[in-house]
Design an enzyme around this catalytic site. Structure first.
Site, mmCIF file in Angstrom:
data_model
loop_
_atom_site.group_PDB
_atom_site.id
_atom_site.type_symbol
_atom_site.label_atom_id
_atom_site.label_comp_id
_atom_site.label_asym_id
_atom_site.label_seq_id
_atom_site.Cartn_x
_atom_site.Cartn_y
_atom_site.Cartn_z
ATOM 1 N N SER A 94 0.808 -1.200 0.000
ATOM 2 C CA SER A 94 0.000 0.000 0.000
ATOM 3 C C SER A 94 0.856 1.270 0.000
ATOM 4 O O SER A 94 1.602 1.514 -0.928
ATOM 5 C CB SER A 94 -0.942 -0.067 1.215
ATOM 6 O OG SER A 94 -1.915 0.909 1.180
ATOM 7 N N ASP A 137 10.757 5.208 -9.492
ATOM 8 C CA ASP A 137 10.430 5.784 -10.800
ATOM 9 C C ASP A 137 11.247 7.044 -11.101
ATOM 10 O O ASP A 137 11.646 7.290 -12.241
ATOM 11 C CB ASP A 137 8.938 6.144 -10.869
ATOM 12 C CG ASP A 137 8.092 4.989 -11.366
ATOM 13 O OD1 ASP A 137 8.613 3.852 -11.445
ATOM 14 O OD2 ASP A 137 6.902 5.210 -11.681
ATOM 15 N N LYS A 188 -0.506 -4.143 -3.240
ATOM 16 C CA LYS A 188 -1.816 -3.535 -2.945
ATOM 17 C C LYS A 188 -1.820 -2.139 -3.573
ATOM 18 O O LYS A 188 -1.337 -1.182 -2.994
ATOM 19 C CB LYS A 188 -2.077 -3.436 -1.453
ATOM 20 C CG LYS A 188 -3.440 -2.823 -1.131
ATOM 21 C CD LYS A 188 -3.691 -2.740 0.373
ATOM 22 C CE LYS A 188 -5.083 -2.192 0.667
ATOM 23 N NZ LYS A 188 -5.199 -0.758 0.377
#
Length: 434
Positions: free
Chosen positions: A290, A301, A315
């Site tokens: 999560s 990223d 999740k």
């Protein structure tokens, strides 16, 4: 991941207006609706035993949400929701301990840690002590949340607990005192490498505590930092954004996409003097989920940090929490979230840049067997000590040893690490030294 925010609330309101909702009138307009009403009424007319009306209706709510087959859309009963709300606020009145289940089926309670400043420490309670009774109530087989509920209470009130230590019972009376949940643990490792572990995002004070830990690292002139998100199951999305923002100066951190495929940026980085700009690595494992994946995904990223460890849980959806009239809560999946590069990680997880198995926990000794008389006791030698197991009605028996307990400091906020026995941490230090 619990999501709170006006934008999502508005989205939910629009969806409700478009689809309509259930009312006593339209519930009766379908065969299924009339069947539900009839079953509830006939249960009261015909059932042989007394009917617990609240339990039946809460069961109906649980069943309705459970029928979706979505583990992240669920109902929490009022008692559990009250504990959940206190955990979210980050403070309550208790005895100053953390608990784990005492039994293999998740029931009972055992002391996992005792904080120096709490009532339990003063009373001599120790790690490993098992709850037998709270007041006059036997709690050896109840749910862990029930033990938590009974131990907590109003400020200054007293609770009497009977524990077992090495099989011998003892009883202590303790006064409930303020307990603050500290979700951040930190230390400085040899070589001036900073280490911050964030245990959960499900704490409204987590961002504040994390900011203080980062500020302390900057004050100590730490130039290399390890962010440990292992075993962090997530929590508040805005807390995840805030943590990632302390390492990023610009650009999106996470975006949300609804069922109509509309996407909006939920959080973006801002350039602040308090940001940490030194070298950074992030540690994850299969239990990182999560909001932990929001942070690790964003830092990966953007190239801000290398992610080291195991494939994360996966999740990638956000829930809207709804407080219900009975005091319970419905958590309803309402959005999926995307990393800065648009990755959707639900049921996929974040793949580390460097994959390393988490060696902190070993599989405990376990065995099972059959072919003996029902109820017969067998004593076997396991790891040099006798272990007695009892066969069930079918003559089967089983044993599972205790999972290795990680060492934790009795001082909240202080991290304890094992550089030699922790392969992921060891690799992180090696990477930072390059």
């Amino acid at each position: 991941m619990t999501v709170v925010g006006a934008a999502l609330a508005a989205t939910a309101a629009v969806a409700y207006a478009q689809l309509g909702g259930y009312t006593p009138v339209n519930l009766s307009s379908s065969k299924e609706g009339r069947s539900l009403i009839q079953v509830l009424n006939d249960l009261n007319r015909y059932y042989l035993y007394p009917v617990d009306q609240d339990k039946v209706l809460r069961g109906a709510i649980t069943g309705a949400l459970g029928s979706l087959g979505d583990e992240f859309t669920y109902y929490s009963e009022p008692e559990d929701n009250a504990i959940d709300a206190a955990n979210l606020q980050g403070e309550f009145y208790g005895i100053g301990v953390t608990l784990v289940a005492a039994n293999a089926d998740g029931t009972g309670g055992k002391i996992d840690n005792v904080f120096k400043t709490g009532a339990a420490s003063t009373a001599g309670v120790q790690i490993g002590d098992v709850f037998l009774k709270i007041g006059d109530k036997d709690v050896t087989g109840v749910k862990l949340n029930e033990i938590v509920r009974l131990v907590r209470g109003e400020k200054g009130t007293q609770v009497t607990v009977t524990f077992a230590r090495d099989g011998k019972p003892y009883t202590v009376k303790m006064e409930r005192q303020p307990v603050q949940i500290v979700s951040v643990e930190s230390t400085v490792l040899p070589g001036g490498v900073g280490y911050i572990a964030l245990n959960t995002f499900y704490n409204e004070k987590a961002s504040e505590q994390f900011r203080a830990a980062v500020a302390d690292m900057k004050k100590k002139n730490v130039q290399k930092l390890i962010l440990d998100l292992r075993d962090n199951g997530g929590g508040l999305l805005n807390a995840g954004v805030d943590v990632a923002d302390q390492f990023l100066q610009s650009g999106p951190i996470v975006s949300l996409r609804d069922r109509a495929k509309n996407t909006q940026v939920f959080g973006s980085a801002t350039n602040r003097p308090t940001d940490y700009t030194g070298k950074l690595v992030v540690l994850v494992n299969k239990n990182s989920a999560s909001a932990s994946e929001v942070v690790s995904g964003a830092l990966q990223d953007t190239g801000r940090a290398q992610v080291i460890g195991e494939q994360t849980f996966g999740k990638g959806v956000a829930q809207t929490p709804i407080t219900l009239p009975d005091g319970g809560k419905a958590a309803i999946v309402s959005n999926e979230w995307l990393t800065p590069k648009g990755r959707q990680i639900h049921k996929k997880g974040v793949t580390p840049d460097i994959e390393v198995k988490d060696t902190r926990y070993t599989t405990p000794v376990n065995f099972s067997g059959s072919g003996v008389k029902p109820g017969e006791k067998l004593t076997l030698t396991v790891e040099g000590r006798p272990v007695t197991v009892t066969a069930d009605k079918d003559g089967k028996f089983s044993y599972t040893g205790e999972v290795k307990r990680p060492t934790r400091s009795a001082q909240q906020g202080e991290a304890v690490v094992d550089v030699q026995g922790d392969a992921i941490l060891k690799k992180a230090i090696e990477v930072l030294g390059q």
